[in-house]
Scaffold this active site. Structure first.
Site, mmCIF file in Angstrom:
data_model
loop_
_atom_site.group_PDB
_atom_site.id
_atom_site.type_symbol
_atom_site.label_atom_id
_atom_site.label_comp_id
_atom_site.label_asym_id
_atom_site.label_seq_id
_atom_site.Cartn_x
_atom_site.Cartn_y
_atom_site.Cartn_z
ATOM 1 N N THR A 66 83.857 31.780 4.289
ATOM 2 C CA THR A 66 85.212 32.340 4.309
ATOM 3 C C THR A 66 86.212 31.262 4.706
ATOM 4 O O THR A 66 87.218 31.043 4.026
ATOM 5 C CB THR A 66 85.258 33.511 5.308
ATOM 6 O OG1 THR A 66 84.273 34.459 4.927
ATOM 7 C CG2 THR A 66 86.633 34.159 5.316
ATOM 8 N N THR A 67 85.909 30.575 5.800
ATOM 9 C CA THR A 67 86.787 29.521 6.287
ATOM 10 C C THR A 67 86.942 28.411 5.245
ATOM 11 O O THR A 67 88.004 27.811 5.125
ATOM 12 C CB THR A 67 86.205 28.944 7.598
ATOM 13 O OG1 THR A 67 85.986 30.033 8.501
ATOM 14 C CG2 THR A 67 87.130 27.936 8.221
ATOM 15 N N TYR A 97 75.044 36.898 3.465
ATOM 16 C CA TYR A 97 76.302 36.799 4.204
ATOM 17 C C TYR A 97 76.936 38.178 4.154
ATOM 18 O O TYR A 97 77.493 38.575 3.133
ATOM 19 C CB TYR A 97 77.201 35.740 3.577
ATOM 20 C CG TYR A 97 78.546 35.556 4.270
ATOM 21 C CD1 TYR A 97 78.831 36.152 5.507
ATOM 22 C CD2 TYR A 97 79.529 34.771 3.708
ATOM 23 C CE1 TYR A 97 80.047 35.980 6.131
ATOM 24 C CE2 TYR A 97 80.766 34.596 4.331
ATOM 25 C CZ TYR A 97 81.018 35.201 5.538
ATOM 26 O OH TYR A 97 82.239 35.031 6.159
ATOM 27 N N ASN A 98 76.805 38.895 5.245
ATOM 28 C CA ASN A 98 77.352 40.246 5.305
ATOM 29 C C ASN A 98 78.694 40.232 6.023
ATOM 30 O O ASN A 98 78.774 39.860 7.190
ATOM 31 C CB ASN A 98 76.369 41.162 6.050
ATOM 32 C CG ASN A 98 76.728 42.624 5.882
ATOM 33 O OD1 ASN A 98 76.933 43.082 4.763
ATOM 34 N ND2 ASN A 98 76.822 43.352 6.976
ATOM 35 N N LYS A 141 73.892 36.171 8.118
ATOM 36 C CA LYS A 141 75.093 35.937 8.919
ATOM 37 C C LYS A 141 75.895 37.213 8.794
ATOM 38 O O LYS A 141 76.380 37.551 7.715
ATOM 39 C CB LYS A 141 75.858 34.749 8.367
ATOM 40 C CG LYS A 141 77.264 34.657 8.909
ATOM 41 C CD LYS A 141 77.909 33.346 8.553
ATOM 42 C CE LYS A 141 78.414 33.298 7.144
ATOM 43 N NZ LYS A 141 79.787 32.741 7.036
ATOM 44 N N ASP A 142 76.007 37.942 9.902
ATOM 45 C CA ASP A 142 76.711 39.215 9.908
ATOM 46 C C ASP A 142 78.057 39.021 10.590
ATOM 47 O O ASP A 142 78.119 38.827 11.807
ATOM 48 C CB ASP A 142 75.849 40.242 10.670
ATOM 49 C CG ASP A 142 76.383 41.669 10.546
ATOM 50 O OD1 ASP A 142 76.994 41.991 9.508
ATOM 51 O OD2 ASP A 142 76.156 42.465 11.487
HETATM 52 C C1 ELE Z 1 83.644 34.021 10.107
HETATM 53 C C2 ELE Z 1 84.831 34.444 9.361
HETATM 54 C C3 ELE Z 1 85.479 35.510 10.176
HETATM 55 C C4 ELE Z 1 83.223 32.637 9.916
HETATM 56 C C5 ELE Z 1 82.843 31.914 7.534
HETATM 57 C C6 ELE Z 1 82.333 32.494 8.777
HETATM 58 O O1 ELE Z 1 83.962 31.404 7.546
HETATM 59 O O2 ELE Z 1 82.114 31.893 6.534
HETATM 60 O O3 ELE Z 1 89.110 36.172 10.369
HETATM 61 O O4 ELE Z 1 87.521 36.010 12.285
HETATM 62 O O5 ELE Z 1 87.313 37.883 10.652
HETATM 63 O O6 ELE Z 1 82.605 34.914 9.809
HETATM 64 O O7 ELE Z 1 85.683 33.382 9.092
HETATM 65 O O8 ELE Z 1 86.823 35.569 9.957
HETATM 66 P P1 ELE Z 1 87.754 36.482 10.882
HETATM 67 O O9 ELE Z 1 81.190 32.843 8.869
#
Ligand code: ELE
Length: 283
Positions: free
Chosen positions: A43-44, A129-130, A154-155
């Site tokens: 997501t990031t 990735y949930n 990864k939940d």
């Molecule tokens: C976090 C999400 C959560 C990190 C990813 C992650 O980036 O793939 O905005 O805190 O709900 O799970 O970025 O985002 P927020 O695993």
């Protein structure tokens, strides 16, 4: 030892292209500061907003530094998903991961089929990735069990009881929220933390306190992490990270790419001032 996993941000230049050198500098620093695994295209890392080619590039830039990588391959284009799985097959990584097909209302057995196809194609372990808050789909422990071939999860879920239940399957289990890192690092296999991009040392320190059984200090540090993380929300968590890496880690990771809009100069200044204040407070 429990693992600290950082879903790496994707560095862009002003033209909106990925800057490979910046990826490498960033990965080197994260590893130096105690991060164990890099999660690519999460997501990031704006995974859903990257092209197939960009996803492959991100993987290879990170692989230039480390093979401690989980490669997120999810997409609504199944052909591309499988191409990415095959791309990963030719490389040495820890696992591929995917969120379930999102956006559409589909029956649960489509989700099962989706993951089974990935498992059949992949020579690497397949992680789930949930992130129900983002995808609108909850692949819970029962559905994961039905899929049958999921080796890790990864939940991203504020419901920690939900996350714990995956342990019934005996698989690697991580919660993906910064503000649950203390719990994840205490009883799960580790934590996946976007904020680890700009404050990796705080998560390493958190793990140290927990290891030493110093839970009071761990809790105080968790509260500090929460405060910093919460400060970034009104600015856009993902956009904020680019500026905070520069400020707190001391090197340039480029700029975010719309729809993650860059922040105006006065906003950046305001954000940094607020975060610095919390960062500098002694624990
Ligand atoms: C976090 C999400 C959560 C990190 C990813 C992650 O980036 O793939 O905005 O805190 O709900 O799970 O970025 O985002 P927020 O695993």
């Amino acid at each position: 030892m429990t693992e600290i996993i950082v879903p790496i941000l994707t560095p862009f230049n002003e033209k909106g292209e990925i800057d490979g050198e910046k990826v490498k500098t960033h990965v080197q620093n994260l590893l130096r500061k105690g991060v164990d695994i890099i999660f690519v295209n999460g997501t990031t890392g704006v995974g859903p907003a990257l092209s197939k080619d960009e996803k492959r590039k991100m993987l290879d830039y990170v692989l230039d530094v480390t093979n401690k990588v989980i490669f997120q391959v999810g997409s609504l284009n199944m052909k591309e998903v499988l191409e990415l799985v095959n791309y990963a097959n030719e490389r040495d990584i820890i696992a591929v991961a995917s969120y379930p097909p999102y956006y559409f209302s589909i029956p649960k057995d489509f989700v099962v089929k989706y993951f089974k196809e990935i498992c059949e194609a992949s020579k690497h372990p397949v992680y789930l990735y949930n992130y129900p808050g983002a995808t609108g789909k909850d692949v819970d422990v029962n559905l994961a069990k039905e899929i049958g071939c999921i080796k890790g999860v990864k939940d991203t879920n504020p419901d920690f009881a939900h996350t714990i239940r995956y342990k019934e399957l005996g698989i690697k289990t991580y919660n993906g929220l910064e503000n649950l890192a203390i719990a994840s690092l205490s009883i799960l296999d580790g934590t996946v933390v976007g904020a680890g991009n700009y404050m990796p040392e705080l998560f390493s320190q958190l793990r140290e306190y927990i290891k030493a059984g110093d839970m009071r200090k761990a809790l105080d540090l968790q509260l500090k992490i929460n405060e910093i993380d919460g400060t970034t929300i009104p600015y856009g968590k993902i956009s904020s990270m680019y500026y905070l890496v520069k400020e707190l880690q001391g090197y340039d990771v480029g700029v975010p790419r719309p729809p993650m809009y860059p922040l105006e100069e006065d906003k950046v200044k305001e954000l940094i001032e607020k975060v610095r204040k919390i960062w500098n407070k002694s624990e």
